[in-house]
Write a protein that holds these residues in place. Structure first.
Motif, short mmCIF file in Angstrom:
data_model
loop_
_atom_site.label_atom_id
_atom_site.label_comp_id
_atom_site.label_asym_id
_atom_site.label_seq_id
_atom_site.Cartn_x
_atom_site.Cartn_y
_atom_site.Cartn_z
N ASN A 172 11.42 -8.36 -5.18
CA ASN A 172 10.66 -7.11 -5.28
C ASN A 172 10.57 -6.54 -6.69
OD1 ASN A 172 13.31 -6.22 -5.51
ND2 ASN A 172 13.01 -4.41 -4.22
N ASN A 437 1.79 4.66 0.38
CA ASN A 437 1.47 3.50 -0.46
C ASN A 437 1.93 2.18 0.17
OD1 ASN A 437 0.10 4.60 -2.78
ND2 ASN A 437 2.07 5.49 -3.39
N GLU A 439 0.37 -0.35 1.54
CA GLU A 439 -0.32 -1.58 1.12
C GLU A 439 0.11 -2.00 -0.28
OE1 GLU A 439 -2.03 -3.46 3.14
OE2 GLU A 439 -1.50 -1.97 4.67
N ARG A 440 0.26 -1.05 -1.17
CA ARG A 440 0.72 -1.38 -2.52
C ARG A 440 2.15 -1.91 -2.47
NH1 ARG A 440 0.06 3.34 -6.72
NH2 ARG A 440 0.38 1.64 -8.21
N GLU A 443 2.08 -5.40 -1.38
CA GLU A 443 1.50 -6.22 -2.45
C GLU A 443 2.55 -6.57 -3.51
OE1 GLU A 443 -2.24 -5.98 -5.60
OE2 GLU A 443 -1.09 -4.17 -5.15
N THR A 444 3.44 -5.62 -3.83
CA THR A 444 4.45 -5.90 -4.85
C THR A 444 5.42 -6.98 -4.39
OG1 THR A 444 5.99 -4.17 -4.09
CG2 THR A 444 4.31 -3.54 -5.70
N GLU A 446 4.64 -9.46 -2.38
CA GLU A 446 3.90 -10.71 -2.48
C GLU A 446 3.90 -11.22 -3.92
OE1 GLU A 446 -0.68 -12.36 -1.71
OE2 GLU A 446 -0.02 -10.46 -0.84
N LEU A 447 3.66 -10.34 -4.88
CA LEU A 447 3.64 -10.74 -6.28
C LEU A 447 5.03 -11.14 -6.76
CD1 LEU A 447 1.29 -7.96 -7.74
CD2 LEU A 447 0.74 -10.39 -7.49
N GLU A 450 6.08 -14.41 -5.41
CA GLU A 450 5.31 -15.49 -6.02
C GLU A 450 5.95 -15.95 -7.33
OE1 GLU A 450 0.81 -16.25 -7.88
OE2 GLU A 450 1.16 -14.62 -6.46
#
Length: 522
Positions: A172, A437, A439-440, A443-444, A446-447, A450
């Motif tokens: 995260n 927030n 969805e944000r 998203e973090t 996921e990034l 990755e």
């Protein structure tokens, strides 16, 4: 009544849970006796409670969780389902050392949770303080399923506890930037090391906040404490470091990650940033709070920090002083050959064991099985249907007033027992629909996942645990000396390798090489 509605990810859990929760409202507490429907049933419950098996659990819990009070209805629900009388002792401030002291004193609970991958928990095993779980696996399908992800944790074929490794498959942390500063300077979130250098220089020298003062710098992070991670991992991975823990030389031999060819050019890049003044000069002194304060107060334009459920906290904290401020984040910058990475795969976490003092290990194993089961997970997230939540069609409606009575965190977050020992929201992928927030935040993850870099060796060896402190101190000292120019980068890298190996590092390499050879043969 305050109510919150939740849909989506929880729905799959709710249907299975609803069937088990409806007939299990009995309790010895007055409130629960009322909900059971009759005084006769409550009296029977009181009689049944005298036959319960006492189970005492000593754990660190989590500092973010709510306090568990006497009469907690979730504890009582667990007692009713399993026929136990559970006492949970949570040490203050999540202090694992206090758990270690209690164990060393001989005051054994039935179940204990400590820090995985430490000399203390290894000593529990070596000194026979905890029992093997192997004999209970046939009757504990959820324990068995849990350990399938941690097969490497067995010692001589025996599983002495349930590991919970943080950030083992998810991450995260990202480099957060002031997007409003980027906009003011006509820049974008950097995608390469060259662009990162340009942005950090602009944050430092080009008056990004427009106040006409030279009072900003480009980057801050938390101080270095050992060799397991650094404030500049995004640089080391950009220069081609392949694994998070160790690496292989050209002959296929295991070496320390800082003995890799990528280390010297990465350190030279970091040193250039340091010498140019774009790095927080107090970085090597920062704890998490100090680092965040510098970002929130507009002193630093970027910081390395965890996101996920902290996205809203970071942005709102900046906006307390700068209402128009916004934050941005992205994948770490790529190096000369296109490599990149940031988060190291976890090797540390918690470890929950049954002690040799436990008089009813079968019941203790049943409790552990419940805690890692879907049924147990659902109870700790949702609560008891009709008390902590109701169903409105396919939507879960939380009763926040009732949840607050039983150590649930507000706004749909889980009960205190769900925090720390077996689950954290990140690892279990849990984020209520009520989270701002949302969805944000997802998203973090996921990034950050990755750009997570895997370990070469899955577990810590006993020698690695024993020698980690001294060897880690050697790395920290040399890293600091190289950063501050007390020794040259190439000379420092060579002496770091020599001193680290002399101070227990060679024994570590020998032990992990043996594990790697076994791991490769499987």
């Amino acid at each position: 009544m305050k109510a919150k509605k939740v849909t989506g990810l929880l729905l799959a859990f709710v249907m299975a849970f609803s069937m088990t929760a409806c007939g299990n409202s009995a309790s010895t507490s007055a409130d629960s006796a009322e909900s059971s429907g009759s005084g006769e049933e409550a009296a029977q419950d009181q009689a049944d409670s005298s036959e319960r098996v006492p189970i005492r659990w000593l754990t660190t819990g989590d500092t973010a969780a709510e306090v568990i009070e006497d009469g907690d209805r979730i504890i009582e629900e667990i007692n009713n389902r399993l026929g136990i009388d559970l006492t949970v002792e949570i040490v203050p401030e999540g202090n694992t050392e206090k758990v270690n002291v209690a164990m060393a004193s001989g005051d054994f609970p039935d179940i204990v949770t400590g820090a995985y991958g430490t000399s203390a928990t290894q000593q529990w095993i070596d000194d026979g303080m905890v029992i093997s779980l192997n004999d209970y696996m046939d009757s504990s399908p959820d324990i068995t399923a849990w350990l399938e992800d941690y097969e490497w944790s067995a010692q001589d074929g025996n599983y002495y506890g349930l590991p919970f490794i943080t950030q083992y498959e998810t991450a995260n942390s990202l480099v957060i930037m002031r997007q409003d500063w980027l906009d003011n300077l006509g820049l974008s979130y950097p995608e390469t090391l060259d662009e990162m250098k340009e942005v950090l220089n602009a944050f430092t020298f080009n008056d990004p906040d427009g106040n006409g003062q030279d009072d900003t710098f480009g980057y801050t992070a938390q101080k270095l404490t050992d060799s397991s991670s650094t404030p500049f991992d995004w640089v080391f991975f950009a220069y081609g470091l392949e694994y998070a823990d160790y690496t292989l030389d050209e002959d296929g031999n295991i070496i320390a990650w800082f003995e890799d060819d990528s280390f010297v050019p990465a350190m030279q890049y970091i040193k250039e940033l340091w010498d140019s003044g774009v790095i927080d000069p107090e970085l090597m002194l920062n704890d998490s709070t100090k680092k965040e304060e510098k970002f929130y107060q507009g002193k630093s334009g970027s910081m390395l920090a965890p996101l996920f459920r902290h996205v809203s906290r970071h942005e709102s904290s900046v906006q307390e002083l700068y209402p128009e401020a916004t934050i941005s984040y992205g994948l770490p910058p790529k190096g000369p050959d296109g490599a990149s990475g940031l988060n190291r795969q976890g090797k540390s976490g918690m470890f929950t064991c049954i002690t040799t003092a436990c008089e009813n290990p079968d019941k203790a194993a049943e409790f552990l099985n419940f805690m890692v089961s879907e049924e147990g997970n659902n109870l700790l997230r949702l609560g008891i249907e009709g008390i902590h939540y109701t169903m409105d069609g396919d939507t879960v409606v939380f009763n926040e007033e009732e949840r607050a009575k039983d150590a649930f965190s507000p706004d749909g977050w889980a009960h205190a027992l769900a925090w720390g020992s077996f689950y954290w929201p990140l690892e279990s992928g849990y984020l209520p629909d009520t989270e701002p927030n949302r969805e944000r935040a997802l998203e973090t993850v996921e990034l950050a996942s990755e750009c997570q870099i895997p370990n070469l060796i899955k577990q810590k060896t006993a020698v690695e645990i024993e020698n980690a402190s001294v060897a880690g101190d050697v790395f920290t000292q040399y890293f600091s000396d190289m950063l501050q120019g007390k020794i040259g980068i190439e000379e420092g890298a060579q002496k770091l390798s020599e001193e680290w190996r002399a101070q227990g590092g060679q024994e570590i390499i020998d032990s992990v090489t043996e594990v790697y050879q076994t791991q490769s043969a499987q």
